[in-house]
Design a protein around this motif. Structure first.
Motif, PDB file in Angstrom:
ATOM      1  N   TYR A  26     -58.982  26.909 -35.038  1.00  0.00           N
ATOM      2  CA  TYR A  26     -58.155  27.188 -36.224  1.00  0.00           C
ATOM      3  C   TYR A  26     -58.441  28.585 -36.755  1.00  0.00           C
ATOM      4  CZ  TYR A  26     -57.030  27.349 -41.197  1.00  0.00           C
ATOM      5  OH  TYR A  26     -56.578  27.739 -42.426  1.00  0.00           O
ATOM      6  N   ARG A  27     -57.379  29.257 -37.189  1.00  0.00           N
ATOM      7  CA  ARG A  27     -57.480  30.501 -37.934  1.00  0.00           C
ATOM      8  C   ARG A  27     -56.479  30.455 -39.085  1.00  0.00           C
ATOM      9  NH1 ARG A  27     -58.129  35.740 -33.886  1.00  0.00           N
ATOM     10  NH2 ARG A  27     -60.287  35.321 -33.230  1.00  0.00           N
ATOM     11  N   GLN A  77     -53.421  33.068 -34.026  1.00  0.00           N
ATOM     12  CA  GLN A  77     -54.050  31.829 -33.586  1.00  0.00           C
ATOM     13  C   GLN A  77     -54.542  31.968 -32.152  1.00  0.00           C
ATOM     14  OE1 GLN A  77     -54.580  29.267 -35.666  1.00  0.00           O
ATOM     15  NE2 GLN A  77     -53.610  30.535 -37.254  1.00  0.00           N
ATOM     16  N   ASN A  96     -52.677  25.010 -32.242  1.00  0.00           N
ATOM     17  CA  ASN A  96     -52.151  25.679 -33.435  1.00  0.00           C
ATOM     18  C   ASN A  96     -51.109  26.734 -33.092  1.00  0.00           C
ATOM     19  OD1 ASN A  96     -53.216  24.530 -35.818  1.00  0.00           O
ATOM     20  ND2 ASN A  96     -55.224  25.404 -35.367  1.00  0.00           N
ATOM     21  N   ARG A 129     -53.593  23.964 -38.619  1.00  0.00           N
ATOM     22  CA  ARG A 129     -54.440  22.960 -39.261  1.00  0.00           C
ATOM     23  C   ARG A 129     -55.827  22.979 -38.639  1.00  0.00           C
ATOM     24  NH1 ARG A 129     -50.955  17.452 -39.218  1.00  0.00           N
ATOM     25  NH2 ARG A 129     -52.851  16.756 -40.300  1.00  0.00           N
ATOM     26  N   GLN A 130     -56.801  22.558 -39.416  1.00  0.00           N
ATOM     27  CA  GLN A 130     -58.173  22.438 -38.930  1.00  0.00           C
ATOM     28  C   GLN A 130     -58.334  21.047 -38.301  1.00  0.00           C
ATOM     29  OE1 GLN A 130     -61.318  24.146 -41.474  1.00  0.00           O
ATOM     30  NE2 GLN A 130     -59.721  24.558 -42.984  1.00  0.00           N
ATOM     31  N   TRP A 131     -57.958  20.957 -37.050  1.00  0.00           N
ATOM     32  CA  TRP A 131     -57.836  19.667 -36.395  1.00  0.00           C
ATOM     33  C   TRP A 131     -59.154  18.904 -36.339  1.00  0.00           C
ATOM     34  CZ3 TRP A 131     -52.990  18.303 -35.781  1.00  0.00           C
ATOM     35  CH2 TRP A 131     -52.012  19.291 -35.610  1.00  0.00           C
ATOM     36  N   VAL A 153     -61.560  18.926 -38.397  1.00  0.00           N
ATOM     37  CA  VAL A 153     -62.097  18.627 -39.721  1.00  0.00           C
ATOM     38  C   VAL A 153     -61.384  17.442 -40.359  1.00  0.00           C
ATOM     39  CG1 VAL A 153     -62.454  19.565 -42.059  1.00  0.00           C
ATOM     40  CG2 VAL A 153     -62.858  21.004 -40.057  1.00  0.00           C
ATOM     41  N   ASN A 213     -59.312  13.774 -36.169  1.00  0.00           N
ATOM     42  CA  ASN A 213     -60.329  14.436 -35.345  1.00  0.00           C
ATOM     43  C   ASN A 213     -60.964  13.465 -34.345  1.00  0.00           C
ATOM     44  OD1 ASN A 213     -61.642  12.991 -37.334  1.00  0.00           O
ATOM     45  ND2 ASN A 213     -62.704  14.741 -38.222  1.00  0.00           N
TER      46      ASN A 213
END
Length: 322
Positions: free
Chosen positions: A158-159, A165, A170, A181-183, A185, A190
């Motif tokens: 993630y960025r 990206q 992403n 998205r911060q997959w 997290v 997750n």
């Protein structure tokens, strides 16, 4: 004139030769005992198995008993606390998340990898390119689980939206107009994404075994069903799957046993954070990271109890087929 290094190496070489001589002497005595006079079969088997049984007792049985004893002690392994550690495993909110995640893995990984492997095997089992196709799907197994975790961690990377990206997932989301998205997290997604990594590595194992089983199914059965108007899906469900049921069971059991011991992917990708921990990883954390030896031992015993029914069923199945 001999060098100093050569002289220094002489005791080690002499010790090695003495060890080899002792081993040869033991083997000679065993063979001599087996060939002198009538020796019963069980006695002969016991003599031959004695060294292996001794090593198993030292390397497996004694540590297992020690772990069982530690599971009834406190964090330092000194004071007796009874069943407190086991009560913790089924009452603590964090421990319950670990059990939930482990159950999710045990259900999804074997079923998904076996289903995908079966579909792939059915498609390529009788193809001319079968060898290449199976080698292709088996490739992920050549990568260690740590390596697979590193690769897929980049896939889920993630960025911020304003930055470029580097994660494949992403990049696809952004390409279709979505927000990155911060997959790793976000729970519970997750956990499912970690399951995907394990399925990716294990599908090849299922496909290779099932393809061999499918090729063993008599072609007369499938040809007769095809002449009767059965579709490929009906042939798969009503002829192929019943014919390869023993192999399917072996694949499912092997996948379940391996999944219960899942550690590498979790350790590499999330470190058990963000509600992604499983029993094998939590056992390591409790015993070696947090210093809770008793809780770590209790989780180890729990893991053993969960694996035992699968192993026992597999042993019985092999005895029936053998």
């Amino acid at each position: 004139m001999m060098s100093f290094d050569a002289v220094a190496q002489q005791p080690k070489a002499l010790f090695l030769l003495q060890g080899l001589a002792a081993f040869a002497a033991v083997v000679a005595l065993v063979l001599l005992a087996l060939h002198r006079g009538p020796v019963r079969r069980r006695a002969a088997a016991l003599i031959l198995l004695a060294p292996a049984l001794l090593l198993l007792a030292i390397g497996l049985l004694l540590p297992a008993l020690r772990t069982l004893a530690l599971s009834f002690t406190d964090s330092g392994g000194d004071a007796w606390v009874g069943l407190d550690n086991y009560v913790w495993t089924v009452t603590d909110p964090g421990a319950l998340i670990v059990l939930r995640n482990t159950l999710t893995w045990v259900v999804l990984v074997p079923l998904t990898s076996t289903a995908v492997g079966l579909a792939y095997a059915a498609a390529v089992a009788r193809s001319r390119f079968r060898t290449f196709a199976l080698a292709l799907v088996l490739t992920p197994m050549a990568i260690s689980l740590v390596g697979a975790g590193v690769v897929w961690k980049f896939v889920y990377a993630y960025r911020p939206a304003e930055a470029g990206q580097i994660g494949l997932l992403n990049r696809l989301v952004v390409a279709f107009g979505g927000e990155p998205r911060q997959w790793l997290v976000e729970s519970p997604w997750n956990v499912l994404l970690l399951v995907v990594v394990t399925v990716w590595t294990q599908t090849g194992f299922a496909a290779v075994l099932l393809a061999a089983a499918i090729r063993a199914v008599p072609t007369e059965l499938t040809e007769a069903a095809r002449l009767d108007g059965a579709s490929p899906g009906q042939i798969l469900r009503r002829i192929t799957v019943p014919s390869i049921r023993p192999t399917l069971l072996v694949v499912l059991l092997a996948q379940a046993i391996g999944t219960l011991k899942a550690f590498d992917v979790v350790r590499t990708m999330t470190g058990g954070q963000f509600d992604t921990d499983v029993i094998a990883h939590a056992m390591y954390d409790q015993a070696f990271r947090y210093g809770e030896t008793g809780r770590g031992a209790a989780l180890a015993v729990l893991l053993f109890l969960l694996v035992t029914p699968f192993v026992a069923h597999q042993v019985r199945a092999r005895r029936r087929t053998g």
